[in-house]
Design a protein around this motif. Structure first.
Motif, short mmCIF file in Angstrom:
data_model
loop_
_atom_site.label_atom_id
_atom_site.label_comp_id
_atom_site.label_asym_id
_atom_site.label_seq_id
_atom_site.Cartn_x
_atom_site.Cartn_y
_atom_site.Cartn_z
N LEU A 79 0.83 -1.21 0.00
CA LEU A 79 0.00 0.00 0.00
C LEU A 79 0.87 1.26 0.00
CD1 LEU A 79 -2.86 -0.96 2.49
CD2 LEU A 79 -2.98 -0.83 0.00
N ALA A 80 2.03 1.18 0.64
CA ALA A 80 2.90 2.36 0.70
C ALA A 80 3.63 2.57 -0.62
CB ALA A 80 3.91 2.22 1.84
N ASN A 81 3.89 1.48 -1.34
CA ASN A 81 4.56 1.61 -2.63
C ASN A 81 4.07 0.50 -3.54
OD1 ASN A 81 6.16 1.91 -4.84
ND2 ASN A 81 8.11 1.87 -3.73
N LEU A 256 -7.39 -4.28 -3.85
CA LEU A 256 -7.73 -3.17 -2.95
C LEU A 256 -7.07 -1.86 -3.36
CD1 LEU A 256 -9.21 -2.73 -0.06
CD2 LEU A 256 -6.88 -2.49 0.74
N ILE A 260 -8.38 2.62 -3.77
CA ILE A 260 -8.08 3.64 -2.76
C ILE A 260 -7.79 4.99 -3.43
CG2 ILE A 260 -6.46 4.30 -0.93
CD1 ILE A 260 -6.06 1.32 -0.37
N PRO A 261 -8.61 6.01 -3.11
CA PRO A 261 -8.43 7.31 -3.77
C PRO A 261 -7.00 7.86 -3.66
CG PRO A 261 -10.43 7.32 -2.42
CD PRO A 261 -9.72 6.02 -2.15
N ALA A 262 -6.38 7.68 -2.48
CA ALA A 262 -5.05 8.28 -2.27
C ALA A 262 -3.99 7.67 -3.18
CB ALA A 262 -4.64 8.09 -0.81
N LEU A 263 -4.28 6.53 -3.81
CA LEU A 263 -3.26 5.88 -4.64
C LEU A 263 -3.47 6.12 -6.13
CD1 LEU A 263 -2.92 2.46 -2.74
CD2 LEU A 263 -1.68 4.60 -2.41
N ARG A 264 -4.50 6.91 -6.47
CA ARG A 264 -4.79 7.13 -7.90
C ARG A 264 -3.68 7.89 -8.61
NH1 ARG A 264 -10.62 8.67 -6.66
NH2 ARG A 264 -11.53 6.62 -6.31
N LEU A 268 2.09 5.96 -2.82
CA LEU A 268 2.03 6.83 -1.64
C LEU A 268 3.39 7.43 -1.32
CD1 LEU A 268 -0.37 7.42 0.22
CD2 LEU A 268 0.39 5.56 1.69
N VAL A 269 4.42 6.61 -1.46
CA VAL A 269 5.76 7.04 -1.08
C VAL A 269 6.27 8.18 -1.96
CG1 VAL A 269 7.09 5.42 -2.50
CG2 VAL A 269 7.96 6.11 -0.25
N ARG A 271 4.37 10.67 -3.05
CA ARG A 271 3.56 11.90 -2.90
C ARG A 271 4.38 13.01 -2.29
NH1 ARG A 271 -2.33 11.25 -3.17
NH2 ARG A 271 -2.54 13.40 -2.47
#
Lengths: 287, 574
Positions: A79-81, A256, A260-264, A268-269, A271
């Motif tokens: 999820l982080a990368n 999943l 997730i909106p934050a990964l569009r 994450l790493v 950002r």
């Protein structure tokens, strides 16, 4: 071009001579190389146990964490990368006993990672005690009168959880196993490969010969469709005279991290740091 | 003389005590007052006896009051149980028709809350608004700020809902307006021009602090009283680019936070003592793998399930020593919402800079209470990510030496995937490259490297806050959520003729280096004030400073201290 040599680790291997783990290690390296994955694009996560030491025997990113906690770490790394190829790996004690709850929820969540379970039906590193996949009546120092509980069937559990890729491999058939791992990595979602593996030091029942006499390849069964869930249940329940290996079940569910909106906008790493002016706009709701 | 008004709103869970208290708090905070609201509720969804208590002052306030000036009784049980808490001049407003309570006391004001709500609003749900209107009338305040607030609050639900609530508020206001008022000393003169203050809970402040620190990943399992942190962050996940993962249990939650942190993003979890018990093994994992980790532990009454919705400070020793073996860690314990905000920002900086777990200790009192403050400035703390390598350096080895032995004990870490080098994290004792080893010389070197980080950490830990009379005969000693009580109680003791100061630690482990002679006179007696049974901090303080603690004021019934209670017990000890 990526070669097997790129994955060579300098760390000396601490497994018993003749252990099935060696075959699994080779198959994993072959699968990664065949997919052209460079070591820095891969992260292997494990817990504790003989199987879990595999992290150290490939040169790629690795997290060797706690017994049973492989999947929470692996899911969060993804999820982080989500550009990393994440492989979670461990034994039957780590995954099916200590980490049982995480196993069920990881399948429900369906994050894109590959889970390789070295299933030798015995606890190795603690020197030969009964595991959750040991046969009914299995005699060990913790069950001197024989195991009173029947073994857990991880494949039935996985199909019931609608895990999108459910496979069984056999360390005695390296080419077949490498191909299964390759397909599991390609699968976009949580992929389980339960790997039958003899424990040469402790398991006197389920030996290499014992498995060889029983395993058969399910893709060679006429008309077998891994997308047929009921048929998959039937085959997954088969354990005795014949034991199927190969891809038993497949289903199509979005993973999943695609939801997730934050990964569009990318991993994450990557950002940029949070703009602190936007934090100040939050204060208004408290005025 | 500053104004000090204490309003208690009591009723069954679900009757809206929080809504009434929040509305009153907001109205007064906007007009420049200082407000403190604390919640006293049972672990149930409907029914029971619960209250919210709003304290309004013209000077800063961060502790519950001793005497109730205005009791708003939404049910009969509140009248029966809470009338004794009412001061001599206090007023109670209650629903005489509904409760059957009769009284000829002119300070017992019956307002038919439910009937007025039905008549004006068409539903007994609007009782809240009737009660809020009645409270403002008894306090001699204008109704307009309430009408404005209701419009804001319910605007999104349509004009009908707004108007019905406003009509209910007006009905309550008019009915109660015919009755007596609070005593003159409780008159709050509001200035329209006053600068509005922020009103936020400790949990909200912690969540905001985490967002300001650049939080990217949160995994958690709900547990009172920490849950509002998770809920607030979840509500902002899309806007702030955060991944929020509801974990299957606290073990998964903390391991997920560690995994995300290893991958390079700021990550946290929050829980209470019970959930933290499940996280203990992973705390050591963060220590051993040197992975930055922030965990909020919002304490509640223990042991075991204990008092799920009540306050206690009994997990200090637990979090200080949790997990097997020895490794460096930090424990912070903010005293109010403002400290909670900055403390969270600092927690992330310390975690990243020293690659250690940082625990932020709250409790039900701090996390559920609302505090006013003027402003929050994220830039005051800033973001310091420590020694991270985001791209390949010239000549970087194929395998990064993740645990390189360094003079500070901190070894640079790479962000996996962004560099061509690879790195290992390992929970076994390990070599500089992160491979398992049992070599005694490497073991010693690695152990010393990890523990060496404490030297740097110690330099970052803030000194305790001091206040009250100096020199003094009594020094009240405390930490965490008792800050407001220490301040007020020391004042009261001093006013009784015994000079009293206080010493408050908001960063407790490692204990900051501090010249105690500055606050200790020849006659000073140290009295510890703690919401636990044994005086955990007092013992720790004695252990690290050698200073003896004369007395202990302890409370473990799940309820917060009040300043008068602490002052009284301190004077009795002399």
């Amino acid at each position: 071009m990526v070669t097997l040599d790129d994955y060579r680790s300098a760390d000396p291997i601490a497994w018993c001579p003749g252990c099935g783990n060696f075959s699994i290690l080779t198959a994993l390296k072959k699968a990664l190389v065949s997919l052209g994955k460079a070591p820095h694009q891969v992260c292997i996560v494990s817990g504790i146990g003989q199987a879990a030491k595999i992290v150290h025997y490939l040169r790629c990113n690795g997290f060797n964490g706690l017994h049973g906690r492989t999947l929470p770490i692996a899911q969060a790394v993804k999820l982080a990368n989500h550009e990393l190829t994440v492989i979670a790996e461990g034994g039957d004690g780590d995954g099916y006993a200590e980490g049982g709850n995480h196993f069920i929820h990881a399948m429900r969540r369906n994050i894109d990672l590959t889970y390789l379970v070295h299933n030798n039906q015995v606890y190795g590193l603690t020197k030969g005690q009964t595991s959750p996949t040991s046969e009914l009546g299995y005699v060990s120092r913790t069950t001197p009168g024989g195991s009173l509980s029947p073994p857990e069937n991880p494949l039935l559990l996985a199909i019931a959880s609608d895990c999108g890729f459910v496979a069984r491999g056999f360390s005695g058939d390296n080419e077949h196993l490498a191909e299964l791992i390759r397909q599991a990595i390609l699968h976009k979602g949580f992929a389980l490969v339960d790997i039958l593996q003899p424990c040469v030091s402790f398991n006197r029942v389920n030996t290499l010969q014992w498995y060889k006499e029983r395993v058969y390849k399910i893709d060679q069964e006429p008309g077998y469709d891994p997308e047929n869930r009921l048929a998959a249940f039937e085959r997954a329940a088969e354990w005795g005279r014949r034991i199927p290996i190969g891809v038993l079940y497949r289903s199509r569910r979005p993973s999943l991290e695609t939801k997730i909106p934050a990964l569009r906008q990318g991993p994450l790493v990557a950002r940029p740091p949070t703009d602190q002016c936007r934090i100040e706009s939050l204060f208004e709701e408290f005025r | 003389m500053s104004v000090d008004v204490n309003i208690r709103i009591g009723g069954k869970a679900g009757q809206g005590m929080q809504a009434v208290s929040g509305t009153l708090g907001k109205i007064f905070a906007r007009r420049g007052c200082h407000v403190f609201i604390h919640q006293d509720f049972e672990s149930r969804i409907r029914g029971g006896h619960n209250f919210a208590q709003v304290r309004i002052r013209t000077v800063p306030v961060r502790a519950p009051g001793d005497r109730v000036n205005l009791l708003v009784a939404l049910d009969r049980e509140t009248i029966d149980k809470d009338l004794p808490a009412l001061g001599e001049e206090g007023v109670v407003v209650y629903d005489g028709e509904k409760s059957g309570f009769r009284s000829s006391n002119p300070r017992h004001v019956s307002v038919p809350l439910e009937r007025l709500a039905r008549e004006a609003g068409g539903s007994s749900v609007m009782m809240n608004s009737v009660a809020t209107g009645a409270a403002l009338a008894l306090m001699g305040q204008d109704l307009d700020p309430l009408l404005e607030h209701l419009e804001e609050e319910f605007g999104s639900k349509g004009t009908e809902v707004v108007e019905k609530n406003q009509a209910s508020a007006r009905a309550g206001y008019q009915e109660a307006g015919r009755s007596c008022r609070l005593e003159e000393a409780c008159k709050i003169c509001l200035e329209k021009s006053a600068r509005g203050r922020l009103l936020l809970t400790g949990s909200q402040a912690m969540a905001l602090g985490a967002l300001a620190a650049g939080l990217r990943f949160y995994a958690g399992y709900p547990m009172s009283p920490s849950t509002p942190i998770m809920e607030y962050i979840a509500s902002k996940q899309e806007e702030f680019g955060i991944v929020m993962e509801p974990a299957e249990d606290e073990i998964a939650a903390v391991n997920m936070a560690i995994g995300a942190s290893f991958a390079g993003v700021r990550a946290m979890t929050a829980t209470s003592g019970g959930g933290f018990s499940l996280m203990v093994e992973a705390l050591g994992l963060a220590g051993m793998t040197e992975t930055p980790l922030v965990v909020v532990v919002a304490q509640r009454g223990g042991p075991s399930t204990g008092l799920p919705t009540r306050t206690e400070q009994a997990d200090l020793r637990f979090v200080m020593h949790a997990s097997q073996g020895e490794f460096p860690r930090v424990v912070l314990a903010p005293g109010d919402a403002e400290q909670a905000f900055y403390c969270m920002m600092k927690a992330f900086n310390l975690a990243d800079r020293f690659q250690v777990p940082v625990i932020v200790l709250g409790d039900q009192l701090l996390n559920d209470s609302s505090f006013t403050l003027d402003c929050l400035e994220p830039a005051r703390v800033g973001i310091e990510r420590g020694e991270m390598i985001w791209q390949d350096l010239a000549g970087a080895p194929e395998t990064h030496r993740r645990y390189a032995i360094t003079p500070t004990g901190v070894s640079p870490r790479i962000v996996p995937g962004l560099c061509r080098s690879v790195q290992y994290a390992c929970s076994d004792e390990h070599t500089e490259e992160g491979h398992i080893t049992e070599d005694p010389a490497i073991r010693r070197a690695m152990f010393e490297k990890r523990m060496r980080k404490l030297e740097g950490i110690r330099r970052e830990i803030a000194a305790p806050a001091t206040g009250g009379s100096q020199p003094n005969e009594i020094l009240l000693l405390g930490w965490g959520s008792t800050l407001g009580v220490l301040e007020e109680a020391s004042d009261r003791v001093s006013r009784e003729g015994v000079p009293c100061g206080f010493l408050h630690f908001q960063e407790v482990f490692p204990l900051p280096t501090f010249d105690f002679s500055a606050v200790l006179g020849p006659k000073t007696k140290i009295i510890a004030v703690e919401n636990n049974f044994s005086g955990q901090f007092a013992d720790f303080f004695r252990e690290r400073t050698g200073l003896s603690v004369f007395g202990r004021i302890l409370k473990y019934d799940g309820r917060p201290f009040t300043p008068g209670e602490v002052a009284g017990r301190a004077l009795e000890m002399l």
